[in-house]
Design a protein around this motif. Structure first.
Motif, mmCIF file in Angstrom:
data_model
loop_
_atom_site.group_PDB
_atom_site.id
_atom_site.type_symbol
_atom_site.label_atom_id
_atom_site.label_comp_id
_atom_site.label_asym_id
_atom_site.label_seq_id
_atom_site.Cartn_x
_atom_site.Cartn_y
_atom_site.Cartn_z
ATOM 1 N N SER A 234 82.312 63.697 34.709
ATOM 2 C CA SER A 234 83.785 64.750 34.327
ATOM 3 C C SER A 234 83.862 65.776 32.925
ATOM 4 N N ASP A 235 84.735 67.195 33.464
ATOM 5 C CA ASP A 235 84.335 68.292 32.212
ATOM 6 C C ASP A 235 83.163 68.541 32.645
ATOM 7 N N GLY A 236 81.994 68.930 33.479
ATOM 8 C CA GLY A 236 80.733 69.848 33.678
ATOM 9 C C GLY A 236 80.341 68.661 32.769
ATOM 10 N N PRO A 261 80.024 66.913 38.778
ATOM 11 C CA PRO A 261 81.334 66.661 39.882
ATOM 12 C C PRO A 261 81.422 67.851 39.913
ATOM 13 N N GLU A 262 82.035 69.032 38.964
ATOM 14 C CA GLU A 262 82.932 69.545 39.559
ATOM 15 C C GLU A 262 82.506 70.619 40.725
ATOM 16 N N LEU A 265 81.435 69.202 43.493
ATOM 17 C CA LEU A 265 82.817 69.197 44.769
ATOM 18 C C LEU A 265 83.056 70.015 45.702
ATOM 19 N N ARG A 266 82.999 71.084 44.655
ATOM 20 C CA ARG A 266 84.069 72.002 45.085
ATOM 21 C C ARG A 266 83.104 72.897 46.504
ATOM 22 N N ASP B 54 89.447 76.650 45.622
ATOM 23 C CA ASP B 54 87.971 76.756 46.051
ATOM 24 C C ASP B 54 87.647 77.774 46.765
ATOM 25 N N MET B 476 87.039 74.536 32.611
ATOM 26 C CA MET B 476 87.003 73.541 33.680
ATOM 27 C C MET B 476 88.189 73.500 34.453
ATOM 28 N N GLU B 480 89.828 69.633 40.600
ATOM 29 C CA GLU B 480 90.038 68.038 39.596
ATOM 30 C C GLU B 480 90.753 67.570 39.449
ATOM 31 N N ARG B 481 91.238 68.889 38.841
ATOM 32 C CA ARG B 481 92.143 68.681 37.578
ATOM 33 C C ARG B 481 93.617 68.744 38.141
#
Lengths: 518, 518
Positions: A234-236, A261-262, A265-266, B54, B476, B480-481
């Motif tokens: 998470s968070d990079g 993951p960010e 997922l994008r 996105d 970030m 996801e946030r």
């Protein structure tokens, strides 16, 4: 700590009651006070950690970074006055591998520089490439059929297995008194070697097998590269691993980047939303096949007692790491503490009865190779249970490899006879938070190599901090994660345990010899 | 929420007792139930958020991403049946700026790809460059003297002001009952416009001034680029900002990358440890000077009451963001909720008495420009306090811009007469956690533009979650946030407040008109 072991950590305890005998154990309190003074007031542990992490860099098995660390530690230990410093080959490991360039960015629907790192032992891209992205979602081999003919010259993205969660829990925790009391009251396991449950092991093997099938399919379809995130984060922050075996005769694989993951997922959401995604990337990796051997760094403080100096007390941690960060908590922390422990003893000009030998292991992350082979070369072979003469000479081995957290006690590793000894040895460190003797075993790291042939090998209990959430095998396992006060505390405890073992009338008691494996 | 306001948030409360009158306020409970049903069971808020984040991408003021978002929101609002959708210019802003490439890696003492993003409105490097790194440490202008003649063709690194701490505290928190009770019991501030303390403001101005001096010095010395981390962060998360003004006639600056703290700190430690550091980097940024205007996106659900349809209820949030992520919590979240609120009302085919108007503001991050100028163009000028005819027509404005957290209540903004009204309006949402009416003011976002000329503008109280620690202006702040359940809850509350305002016999009560600024 390597990854299979880490997964199994929670499942390694079983039932059998400890029978701890109470007996008096002498402790040289004046020496302990000197060790505390040197280690808490004139510590060099963070300076050592700086060299191991920032200066040497990532220390993947048989990489240039690990070679730098081997050289630096050998030189530094010698500077501190240790003798017989040696970068000792343990046998054949496999190919060296280093990153020379890693760049990956999304270029459509708009430009976005992404966070990722090549998986270890994966090849270079064919120069800078810019390609359309295809999302391959495969829970089974048959799921691949629908991508036939779709992947030539494409960059393939694969699933993120654990999307990030909001951080309502802190990354870092220490053991509570209650948790430590539970560990004290726990029962010992029948085996010092933890294992995944059968189901978990089968699932793990199935994942590995499927990954192999997917790789074959992507290669045969002519894909250009893979962007993956098999373990979340998470968070990079993402987890790193190998994308190909390190053996010299390995089948080719595709260039593969482990992604934040960010970013992954994008791309997945865009492709699934029908928005074309294009990625540009360049990976340059370098293989080294001139020297396939693995190495451990060894150095000694010679024993001074005529009768006992041929006996050995060992301490160690693994010097190798994963490659996307500088392996600060896994395990520059442990190596810095072990080096600091011998530095403290040399600074105090101790004259140990037994010889003290530090070992900084290579190739732990791929299966404890450095320590296993050192033990096999010097002490005995767990496969045949044929022992070498030095098997009788080892008084004890102490290991540190559970992150940057301070020492809260020690795992008995099924060796109940050492409980009263360690209880006495820990007593001077109650004010520093180290009080717990647990009958529990722990696994996942190099003391197991000793334990496997009946030698008394121990790992300390350490506060977990953010090892499981943020640092273990991630791209964020950097110097910032190290906790100076914790490392100082650990250094003085290790120095004391090692000194006590070197001075004791008897070697540490041993468990019954294990049976040969088959 | 813009950055100066964010810094000031904690300092915005002052003393004066509220005098809340109790009176009956009608609420159409059947309609509220329908709104809840549509918004909680058939929500599209996450789909909207996906497009805003996105698909449109980062939405820096006057960037291509913001243009995409302007187009998409106008089209989408029209698809949902809103009318008079318009991308309305509010006046002159400044240059457009977009990133076309961003790559930065350490190449000595070993290769390491780093995490960073160009500061907004900074220029390209002269192609790919590879240069030695010099650490410039300057707490005052005179500290620069010692670097004279040292910086030609060098990449300059600057200090990290707040090194990362271990994560013993969770990133994300919700308001506790006790905290909410304190807010309820608090006293109102004399001004709706929070300010930094004089000391904090002076320190802020001094930092900005010093930064300008450093930039001039580095330019005159012939440095090639700057790597900086002015605001800390952790775990690869860093804060983004602008590195140059957006005005068309700005003095040139150097290419500058805002770096992850771990990468910046590693370079600093190496250089301070006497280890030469080399960096390779390539930044390509693109300026757009054809259209210097700023825009807001406007759309309406027309009023149906003959007498009241010329009156307006407004709701809004700012559509622009910073550039290193997709501005998910700042403020795609608020825009997605506001869009969802009007979608819910259209889906229910409501016939509001007053006209409902949504505004998605541009250029908030640089000083609430979009809303300030909209208010000036449509309602009145706070500098002269000359009002336009529509000043009498605005029944109320509701804003959302405090991240992804659900609504826990609303700030009265010094307007005590609305307390009983909002108390009645919140009552149906007690089961969803929204119960608090606080006399406190809050600042930092677009409701202030309305408040400044005596119009009833309000910001909701939202759970903070990880806004302050992880998302606000960081790399970030991604999809996801976002917390889907929180955004659904907020959507139904906003839809209800807007509907209630549109249907009420009277416009919302107003405070006394502020005095002209002089």
């Amino acid at each position: 700590m390597n990854k299979l072991a880490f997964l199994a950590l929670a499942g390694s305890f079983a039932a059998s009651a400890p029978a701890v005998a109470q007996q008096a154990e002498k402790v040289d309190q004046a020496m302990i006070a000197k060790i505390k003074d040197e280690g808490l007031n004139r510590s060099k542990v963070m300076e050592t950690a700086f060299y191991l992490t920032d200066v040497c860099g990532p220390r993947l098995a048989n990489s240039e970074g690990l070679q730098r660390a081997n050289q630096w530690t050998k030189t530094q230990l010698t500077k501190w006055g240790l003798v017989n410093a040696n970068i000792e080959p343990w046998g054949d490991f496999g190919r060296g591998w280093d990153i020379e360039k890693s760049y990956v960015a999304m270029t459509k629907p708009y430009y976005h520089a992404m966070i990722g790192a090549p998986k270890a032992w994966t090849p270079s891209t064919s120069g800078p490439i810019k390609k359309q992205v295809v999302y391959v979602k495969a829970a089974a081999e048959t799921d691949l059929d629908k991508y036939k003919g779709q992947l030539r010259d494409k960059i393939v993205i694969t699933e993120v297995t654990s999307p990030p969660k909001a951080g309502f829990e802190p990354d870092a925790k220490r053991y509570t008194d209650e948790e430590l009391q539970k560990m004290t009251a726990a029962t010992a396991g029948p085996s010092a070697r933890p294992a995944l449950s059968d189901d978990a092991m089968a699932a793990y093997r199935a994942r590995i097998a499927l990954r192999g099938k997917i790789t074959e399919f992507l290669m045969s379809e002519g894909a250009s590269a893979v962007l993956s995130n098999p373990r979340g984060g998470s968070d990079g922050t993402f987890f790193t691993s190998n994308g190909a075996p390190y053996a010299a005769d390995t089948k080719p694989v595709l260039p593969e980047i482990e992604m934040a993951p960010e970013d992954q997922l994008r791309m997945i959401r865009l492709v699934e939303g029908g928005i074309p995604v294009e990625v540009e990337m360049e990976t340059i990796t370098k293989f080294q096949t001139q020297d396939l051997k693995g190495y451990n760094v060894i150095a000694e403080i010679p024993g001074t007692d005529r009768k006992l100096k041929s006996e050995i007390v060992m301490l160690g941690g693994h010097l190798d790491s994963w490659h996307a960060a500088t392996g600060a908590t896994d395990n520059a922390a442990g190596c810095a503490v072990m080096m600091e422990a011998v530095r403290i003893l040399k600074a105090l000009n101790v004259k140990p009865k037994r010889t003290i030998r530090i070992a900084l292991w290579g190739e732990e992350e791929e299966g404890l190779h450095g320590s296993k082979n050192y033990v096999k070369n010097h002490f005995g072979d767990p496969a045949t249970m044929k022992m070498l003469p030095d098997h009788e000479k080892l008084a004890g081995y102490f290991n540190l490899d559970n992150g940057t957290g301070k020492i809260r006690g020690i795992y008995l590793q099924g060796n109940e006879a050492v409980a009263p000894i360690f209880t006495a040895w820990l007593q001077p460190f109650a004010d520093l938070g180290a009080t717990t003797i647990t009958p529990r075993n722990t696994g996942g790291t190099d003391h197991l190599s000793f334990d496997a042939i009946g030698l008394p090998g121990f790992q300390f209990i350490q506060d977990g901090l953010d090892y499981g959430t943020r640092t273990h095998h991630t791209n964020m396992d950097t110097y910032e994660r190290l906790q100076p006060d914790d490392l100082k505390q650990a250094s003085v405890i290790v120095a004391s345990f090692v000194y006590n073992t070197a001075m004791r009338d008897q070697k540490l008691p041993r468990k019954a010899m294990p049976q040969p494996k088959s």
